[in-house]
Design an enzyme around this catalytic site. Structure first.
Site, PDB file in Angstrom:
ATOM      1  N   LYS A  13     -14.081 104.724  -1.012  1.00 21.76           N
ATOM      2  CA  LYS A  13     -13.753 106.073  -0.561  1.00 21.76           C
ATOM      3  C   LYS A  13     -12.236 106.294  -0.565  1.00 21.76           C
ATOM      4  O   LYS A  13     -11.764 107.322  -1.003  1.00 21.76           O
ATOM      5  CB  LYS A  13     -14.314 106.325   0.841  1.00 21.76           C
ATOM      6  N   ARG A  88     -19.746 110.130  11.161  1.00 23.01           N
ATOM      7  CA  ARG A  88     -20.325 108.797  11.005  1.00 23.01           C
ATOM      8  C   ARG A  88     -21.643 108.654  11.745  1.00 23.01           C
ATOM      9  O   ARG A  88     -22.274 107.608  11.672  1.00 23.01           O
ATOM     10  CB  ARG A  88     -19.336 107.780  11.566  1.00 23.01           C
ATOM     11  N   ARG A 127     -10.092  92.420  -1.304  1.00 22.94           N
ATOM     12  CA  ARG A 127      -9.138  93.239  -0.549  1.00 22.94           C
ATOM     13  C   ARG A 127      -8.303  92.356   0.390  1.00 22.94           C
ATOM     14  O   ARG A 127      -7.097  92.546   0.511  1.00 22.94           O
ATOM     15  CB  ARG A 127      -9.924  94.300   0.238  1.00 22.94           C
ATOM     16  N   ARG A 139      -6.347  94.089   7.943  1.00 25.90           N
ATOM     17  CA  ARG A 139      -6.793  94.807   9.135  1.00 25.90           C
ATOM     18  C   ARG A 139      -7.576  93.873  10.043  1.00 25.90           C
ATOM     19  O   ARG A 139      -8.300  93.010   9.571  1.00 25.90           O
ATOM     20  CB  ARG A 139      -7.717  95.956   8.701  1.00 25.90           C
ATOM     21  N   ARG A 150     -20.010  96.000  10.662  1.00 25.50           N
ATOM     22  CA  ARG A 150     -19.731  97.373  10.229  1.00 25.50           C
ATOM     23  C   ARG A 150     -20.809  97.873   9.251  1.00 25.50           C
ATOM     24  O   ARG A 150     -21.195  99.038   9.297  1.00 25.50           O
ATOM     25  CB  ARG A 150     -18.344  97.465   9.583  1.00 25.50           C
TER      26      ARG A 150
HETATM   27  P1  ADP Z   1     -14.159 101.529   6.775  1.00 26.16           P
HETATM   28  O1  ADP Z   1     -13.140 100.820   5.962  1.00 26.16           O
HETATM   29  O2  ADP Z   1     -15.217 100.626   7.325  1.00 26.16           O
HETATM   30  O3  ADP Z   1     -14.705 102.734   6.112  1.00 26.16           O
HETATM   31  P2  ADP Z   1     -12.519 103.076   8.652  1.00 26.16           P
HETATM   32  O4  ADP Z   1     -11.120 102.784   8.327  1.00 26.16           O
HETATM   33  O5  ADP Z   1     -13.064 104.421   8.256  1.00 26.16           O
HETATM   34  O6  ADP Z   1     -13.468 101.923   8.116  1.00 26.16           O
HETATM   35  O7  ADP Z   1     -12.765 102.909  10.228  1.00 26.16           O
HETATM   36  C1  ADP Z   1     -12.463 101.726  10.909  1.00 26.16           C
HETATM   37  C2  ADP Z   1     -13.028 101.758  12.333  1.00 26.16           C
HETATM   38  O8  ADP Z   1     -12.548 102.938  13.018  1.00 26.16           O
HETATM   39  C3  ADP Z   1     -14.556 101.877  12.432  1.00 26.16           C
HETATM   40  O9  ADP Z   1     -15.199 100.626  12.312  1.00 26.16           O
HETATM   41  C4  ADP Z   1     -14.713 102.508  13.812  1.00 26.16           C
HETATM   42  O10 ADP Z   1     -14.527 101.584  14.858  1.00 26.16           O
HETATM   43  C5  ADP Z   1     -13.561 103.487  13.875  1.00 26.16           C
HETATM   44  N1  ADP Z   1     -13.954 104.823  13.361  1.00 26.16           N
HETATM   45  C6  ADP Z   1     -13.460 105.437  12.250  1.00 26.16           C
HETATM   46  N2  ADP Z   1     -14.042 106.636  12.083  1.00 26.16           N
HETATM   47  C7  ADP Z   1     -14.943 106.776  13.092  1.00 26.16           C
HETATM   48  C8  ADP Z   1     -15.871 107.777  13.464  1.00 26.16           C
HETATM   49  N3  ADP Z   1     -16.018 108.908  12.755  1.00 26.16           N
HETATM   50  N4  ADP Z   1     -16.633 107.584  14.576  1.00 26.16           N
HETATM   51  C9  ADP Z   1     -16.510 106.475  15.303  1.00 26.16           C
HETATM   52  N5  ADP Z   1     -15.654 105.475  15.015  1.00 26.16           N
HETATM   53  C10 ADP Z   1     -14.875 105.614  13.916  1.00 26.16           C
END
Ligand code: ADP
Length: 198
Positions: A13, A88, A127, A139, A150
């Protein structure tokens, strides 16, 4: 043009979001990035969110919805925006619908990047290696154990958004396993017609 990106962690994404930002001139709103910024700045939200994020769990729907609601008021969102990582949960999707309706706006399209889970763990390993090779620290939630968590959260909480948006006639699914350029072209085929009518 309001676009939502849907797909499991590691689906690509972020990579595709950059392309959309350049091509259509709309900002990418990543709730993950916004929350990490809050953690770094040690704001009240950041302090609350850190442990939850590090464990691979979801921050509360109220918190993320409030962050997004405030962000889309900004001038740069007037022509549209790309949501990455939000909504989400079905509840977040309902909250988003309400927030947009209040402003007389609506989602144009939801693009789902489909990828097989086996490939995701490989992408994660790459990554992590690439991040380390650049001399940076991965991260806190980019390790195999938390990643599995996740993925499980995605399956349970986020995947129900696929039928949710399909029922609204907004869902377009594309093959996220194809090469980056192919995925970009498929996204263009979906967004070009929308962007010219906006
Ligand atoms: P990924 O690389 O898994 O897509 P993100 O960078 O989007 O992850 O998000 C990392 C973390 O931030 C998630 O695991 C969650 O804890 C929190 N987070 C991000 N967006 C949301 C959301 N819309 N609702 C709840 N938690 C979120």
């Amino acid at each position: 043009m309001i676009v939502i990106f849907l797909g499991p962690p590691g689906a690509g994404k972020g990579t595709q979001a950059k392309h959309i930002v350049e091509r259509y001139g709309i900002p990418q709103l990543s709730t993950g990035d916004m929350l990490r910024a809050a953690v770094k700045a040690e704001t009240a939200i950041g302090l609350k969110a850190k442990a939850v994020m590090d464990a691979g769990n979801l921050v509360s729907d109220e918190i993320v919805a409030a962050i997004v609601e405030e962000r889309i008021e900004a001038e740069d969102c007037a022509e549209g925006f790309l949501l990455d990582g939000f909504p989400r949960t079905v509840r977040q999707a309902e909250m988003l619908g309400g927030i947009l309706a209040k402003k007389g706006r609506e989602i144009d399209v939801v693009i789902e990047l489909q990828v097989d889970e086996g490939a995701l763990i490989e992408r994660l390993r790459t990554r992590i290696e690439e991040t380390k090779a650049r001399g940076e620290t991965p991260r806190a939630d980019d390790n195999e154990e938390t990643f599995a968590k996740r993925l499980g959260v995605y399956r349970d909480e986020t995947a129900p958004l696929i039928p949710f948006y399909a029922d609204q006639g907004k869902l377009r699914s594309i093959d996220g396993m194809a090469p980056v350029k192919t995925v970009s072209s498929e996204i263009e085929a979906i967004l070009d017609p929308i962007s010219t009518t906006k």
